[in-house]
Design an enzyme around this catalytic site. Structure first.
Site, PDB file in Angstrom:
ATOM      1  NE  ARG A 143      -3.861  -0.144   2.511  1.00  0.00           N
ATOM      2  CZ  ARG A 143      -5.140  -0.477   2.268  1.00  0.00           C
ATOM      3  NH1 ARG A 143      -5.483  -1.717   2.045  1.00  0.00           N
ATOM      4  NH2 ARG A 143      -6.079   0.431   2.265  1.00  0.00           N
ATOM      5  CE1 TYR A 146      -4.417   6.751  -3.320  1.00  0.00           C
ATOM      6  CE2 TYR A 146      -4.690   6.078  -1.041  1.00  0.00           C
ATOM      7  CZ  TYR A 146      -5.142   6.785  -2.141  1.00  0.00           C
ATOM      8  OH  TYR A 146      -6.296   7.526  -2.058  1.00  0.00           O
ATOM      9  CD  GLU A 148       5.519   6.092   3.509  1.00  0.00           C
ATOM     10  OE1 GLU A 148       5.383   7.317   3.659  1.00  0.00           O
ATOM     11  OE2 GLU A 148       5.867   5.332   4.437  1.00  0.00           O
ATOM     12  CB  VAL A 188     -15.373  -2.508   0.532  1.00  0.00           C
ATOM     13  CG1 VAL A 188     -15.725  -1.214   1.252  1.00  0.00           C
ATOM     14  CG2 VAL A 188     -16.088  -3.675   1.149  1.00  0.00           C
ATOM     15  NE  ARG A 278      -8.412   3.999   6.683  1.00  0.00           N
ATOM     16  CZ  ARG A 278      -8.352   3.437   5.474  1.00  0.00           C
ATOM     17  NH1 ARG A 278      -9.397   3.418   4.698  1.00  0.00           N
ATOM     18  NH2 ARG A 278      -7.236   2.907   5.074  1.00  0.00           N
TER      19      ARG A 278
HETATM   20  P1  NAD Z   1     -10.889   7.582  -9.191  1.00  0.00           P
HETATM   21  O1  NAD Z   1      -9.922   6.506  -9.498  1.00  0.00           O
HETATM   22  O2  NAD Z   1     -12.313   7.377  -9.580  1.00  0.00           O
HETATM   23  O3  NAD Z   1     -10.418   8.977  -9.798  1.00  0.00           O
HETATM   24  C1  NAD Z   1      -9.089   9.313 -10.034  1.00  0.00           C
HETATM   25  C2  NAD Z   1      -9.001  10.063 -11.346  1.00  0.00           C
HETATM   26  O4  NAD Z   1      -7.643  10.465 -11.570  1.00  0.00           O
HETATM   27  C3  NAD Z   1      -9.403   9.195 -12.542  1.00  0.00           C
HETATM   28  O5  NAD Z   1     -10.250   9.920 -13.399  1.00  0.00           O
HETATM   29  C4  NAD Z   1      -8.084   8.872 -13.217  1.00  0.00           C
HETATM   30  O6  NAD Z   1      -8.193   8.591 -14.590  1.00  0.00           O
HETATM   31  C5  NAD Z   1      -7.279  10.132 -12.917  1.00  0.00           C
HETATM   32  N1  NAD Z   1      -5.832   9.927 -12.954  1.00  0.00           N
HETATM   33  C6  NAD Z   1      -5.109   8.936 -12.381  1.00  0.00           C
HETATM   34  N2  NAD Z   1      -3.798   9.097 -12.635  1.00  0.00           N
HETATM   35  C7  NAD Z   1      -3.683  10.239 -13.369  1.00  0.00           C
HETATM   36  C8  NAD Z   1      -2.587  10.930 -13.936  1.00  0.00           C
HETATM   37  N3  NAD Z   1      -1.318  10.483 -13.801  1.00  0.00           N
HETATM   38  N4  NAD Z   1      -2.824  12.058 -14.643  1.00  0.00           N
HETATM   39  C9  NAD Z   1      -4.099  12.512 -14.814  1.00  0.00           C
HETATM   40  N5  NAD Z   1      -5.181  11.890 -14.304  1.00  0.00           N
HETATM   41  C10 NAD Z   1      -4.971  10.766 -13.583  1.00  0.00           C
HETATM   42  O7  NAD Z   1     -10.774   7.813  -7.601  1.00  0.00           O
HETATM   43  P2  NAD Z   1     -11.578   8.802  -6.647  1.00  0.00           P
HETATM   44  O8  NAD Z   1     -12.191   7.977  -5.586  1.00  0.00           O
HETATM   45  O9  NAD Z   1     -12.411   9.734  -7.427  1.00  0.00           O
HETATM   46  O10 NAD Z   1     -10.376   9.596  -5.966  1.00  0.00           O
HETATM   47  C11 NAD Z   1     -10.024  10.916  -6.373  1.00  0.00           C
HETATM   48  C12 NAD Z   1      -8.977  11.481  -5.430  1.00  0.00           C
HETATM   49  O11 NAD Z   1      -9.458  11.468  -4.088  1.00  0.00           O
HETATM   50  C13 NAD Z   1      -7.660  10.688  -5.424  1.00  0.00           C
HETATM   51  O12 NAD Z   1      -6.591  11.582  -5.337  1.00  0.00           O
HETATM   52  C14 NAD Z   1      -7.769   9.854  -4.172  1.00  0.00           C
HETATM   53  O13 NAD Z   1      -6.503   9.550  -3.639  1.00  0.00           O
HETATM   54  C15 NAD Z   1      -8.558  10.777  -3.253  1.00  0.00           C
HETATM   55  N6  NAD Z   1      -9.262  10.003  -2.218  1.00  0.00           N
HETATM   56  C16 NAD Z   1     -10.414   9.311  -2.514  1.00  0.00           C
HETATM   57  C17 NAD Z   1     -11.044   8.573  -1.513  1.00  0.00           C
HETATM   58  C18 NAD Z   1     -12.326   7.833  -1.748  1.00  0.00           C
HETATM   59  O14 NAD Z   1     -12.813   7.182  -0.828  1.00  0.00           O
HETATM   60  N7  NAD Z   1     -12.965   7.893  -2.893  1.00  0.00           N
HETATM   61  C19 NAD Z   1     -10.475   8.514  -0.232  1.00  0.00           C
HETATM   62  C20 NAD Z   1      -9.289   9.196  -0.001  1.00  0.00           C
HETATM   63  C21 NAD Z   1      -8.699   9.960  -0.983  1.00  0.00           C
HETATM   64  N1  UDP Z   2     -12.848  -5.414   1.141  1.00  0.00           N
HETATM   65  C1  UDP Z   2     -13.581  -6.592   1.199  1.00  0.00           C
HETATM   66  N2  UDP Z   2     -14.094  -7.071   0.032  1.00  0.00           N
HETATM   67  C2  UDP Z   2     -13.960  -6.434  -1.162  1.00  0.00           C
HETATM   68  C3  UDP Z   2     -13.224  -5.221  -1.210  1.00  0.00           C
HETATM   69  C4  UDP Z   2     -12.677  -4.738  -0.029  1.00  0.00           C
HETATM   70  O1  UDP Z   2     -13.748  -7.194   2.265  1.00  0.00           O
HETATM   71  O2  UDP Z   2     -14.483  -6.954  -2.168  1.00  0.00           O
HETATM   72  C5  UDP Z   2     -12.304  -4.871   2.418  1.00  0.00           C
HETATM   73  C6  UDP Z   2     -10.829  -4.476   2.375  1.00  0.00           C
HETATM   74  O3  UDP Z   2     -10.003  -5.594   2.665  1.00  0.00           O
HETATM   75  C7  UDP Z   2     -10.791  -3.414   3.456  1.00  0.00           C
HETATM   76  C8  UDP Z   2     -12.163  -2.734   3.363  1.00  0.00           C
HETATM   77  O4  UDP Z   2     -13.013  -3.680   2.697  1.00  0.00           O
HETATM   78  O5  UDP Z   2     -10.669  -4.004   4.725  1.00  0.00           O
HETATM   79  C9  UDP Z   2     -12.149  -1.437   2.575  1.00  0.00           C
HETATM   80  O6  UDP Z   2     -11.515  -1.696   1.339  1.00  0.00           O
HETATM   81  P1  UDP Z   2     -11.396  -0.615   0.171  1.00  0.00           P
HETATM   82  O7  UDP Z   2     -10.550  -1.231  -0.891  1.00  0.00           O
HETATM   83  O8  UDP Z   2     -12.739  -0.133  -0.200  1.00  0.00           O
HETATM   84  O9  UDP Z   2     -10.663   0.640   0.838  1.00  0.00           O
HETATM   85  P2  UDP Z   2      -9.435   0.821   1.847  1.00  0.00           P
HETATM   86  O10 UDP Z   2      -8.918  -0.513   2.294  1.00  0.00           O
HETATM   87  O11 UDP Z   2      -8.429   1.570   1.065  1.00  0.00           O
HETATM   88  O12 UDP Z   2     -10.047   1.556   2.974  1.00  0.00           O
END
Ligand code: NAD
Ligand code: UDP
Length: 313
Positions: A143, A146, A148, A188, A278
């Protein structure tokens, strides 16, 4: 109509597409930048009706130059499946991407909000997580590309503020879900809903006792925009997430019930370094931006099920 030009990197992704929509509805001129790795054209196709909406196909690991007033930096794959697919590229996207976008902010005098993550806390030692917690991250695990990468991007944000006076904001997003997640995203909530709707086995990794806190997308977008509106010098980081904490087993049972599914729950191996619990402490978000999430998990899951019923036809 506002004269502000707003750049959303990762704008064709799950969160980015909702953010672009909200900004357009508020009358902003929006440039959606994406390399379409995990994002899709379908996510933004209904935004093409806005003459103030522009798309740019670009990779944030490469420099760019555009006249801009505000930047939301969301480009980065967020699902473990996708960020582990090419981990070196993930680190480049987080770190080089943040540098390029911060340089752009510096050159154009733009304000920038950076999307960081609860993953900076790793497998947290403090519960619920407060922004003061420095985290417990394995720097060499699967992990880490992502976690780090995102930690280094936060470092860059603070150093661009201290060294170059760039107006920076950092949010730490906790697990967010909703429409526009890709059916094969791998996270998930979307996995369980797609499995439930198809009548396939619901795959719990490990014993399902690990916890997460799930925020509905509309709540998150409201928090993001409020954070951008704070005064210069308030950088955060600020936790944005819904404090309701659920085990993954509870989530599975809830999804099966709400989808009226015949799927059965099965248990699969737990991936390494999977955080055990979390939950965001959102006191800072409440105090500084007056934000609390409003959509409960049942309501959010029902809305997300309705979305996936349409896309899975
Ligand atoms: P997502 O994968 O749906 O969206 C990411 C977008 O970034 C995609 O459209 C992808 O094509 C684009 N992308 C990836 N690498 C790229 C690059 N090198 N150049 C240009 N575009 C690029 O994910 P998301 O859930 O919408 O997440 C968006 C942001 O929010 C991310 O930075 C993610 O780390 C952050 N984030 C999301 C969550 C969540 O729960 N959804 C939680 C924590 C942080
Ligand atoms: N997870 C699961 N089944 C799935 C996908 C994820 O049990 O099909 C678990 C995963 O191991 C983690 C939690 O659900 O404990 C959240 O996973 P997700 O990938 O959504 O996000 P993150 O682990 O980054 O919080």
């Amino acid at each position: 109509m506002s004269d502000k030009r707003v750049l959303v990197t990762g704008g064709a992704g799950f969160i980015g597409s909702h953010l672009c929509k909200k900004l357009l509805e508020e009358g902003q001129k929006v440039i959606c930048l994406d390399n379409y790795f995990t994002g899709s054209q379908e996510n933004v196709s209904d935004l093409l009706q806005y003459p103030t909406f522009t798309q740019v196909h670009h990779d944030v690991t490469l420099p760019m130059n555009v006249e801009i007033d505000e930047i939301y930096n969301f480009a980065c794959p967020a699902s473990p499946v996708h960020y582990q697919y090419d981990p070196v590229k993930t680190t480049k996207t987080s770190v080089l991407g943040a540098m390029n976008i911060l340089d752009l902010a510096h050159q154009s005098g733009a304000k920038i909000l950076h999307a960081s993550t609860s993953e900076v806390y790793g497998d947290p030692l403090i519960h619920p997580q407060q922004e003061e917690h420095w985290g417990n991250v394995n720097p060499i695990g699967i992990r880490a590309c992502y976690d780090e990468g995102k930690r280094c991007a936060e470092t860059l944000c603070f150093d661009y503020y201290r060294k170059y006076d760039v107006d920076v904001k950092v949010i730490r997003i906790f697990n967010t879900y909703g429409p526009n997640m890709h059916p094969q995203d791998g996270r998930v909530v979307s996995n369980f809903i797609v499995q439930a709707l198809k009548g396939e086995d619901i795959t719990i990794y490990g014993d399902g006792k690990q916890t997460r806190s799930f925020c509905y997308i509309d709540d998150l977008v409201n928090g993001i925009i409020r954070m951008m509106q704070t005064e210069k010098g308030f950088i955060g980081p600020v936790n944005l997430g819904n404090p309701g904490e659920f085990t993954i087993l509870e989530l599975a049972e809830k999804v099966v019930g709400l989808a009226r599914s015949v799927s059965k729950i099965v248990f699969k191996p737990l991936p390494p370094d999977d955080p055990k619990q979390r939950q965001p402490d959102i006191s800072l978000a409440k105090a500084k931006i007056g934000w609390v999430p409003e959509v409960c998990l049942d309501e959010g899951i029902e809305r997300t099920i309705a979305y996936f019923k349409k896309v899975l036809i």
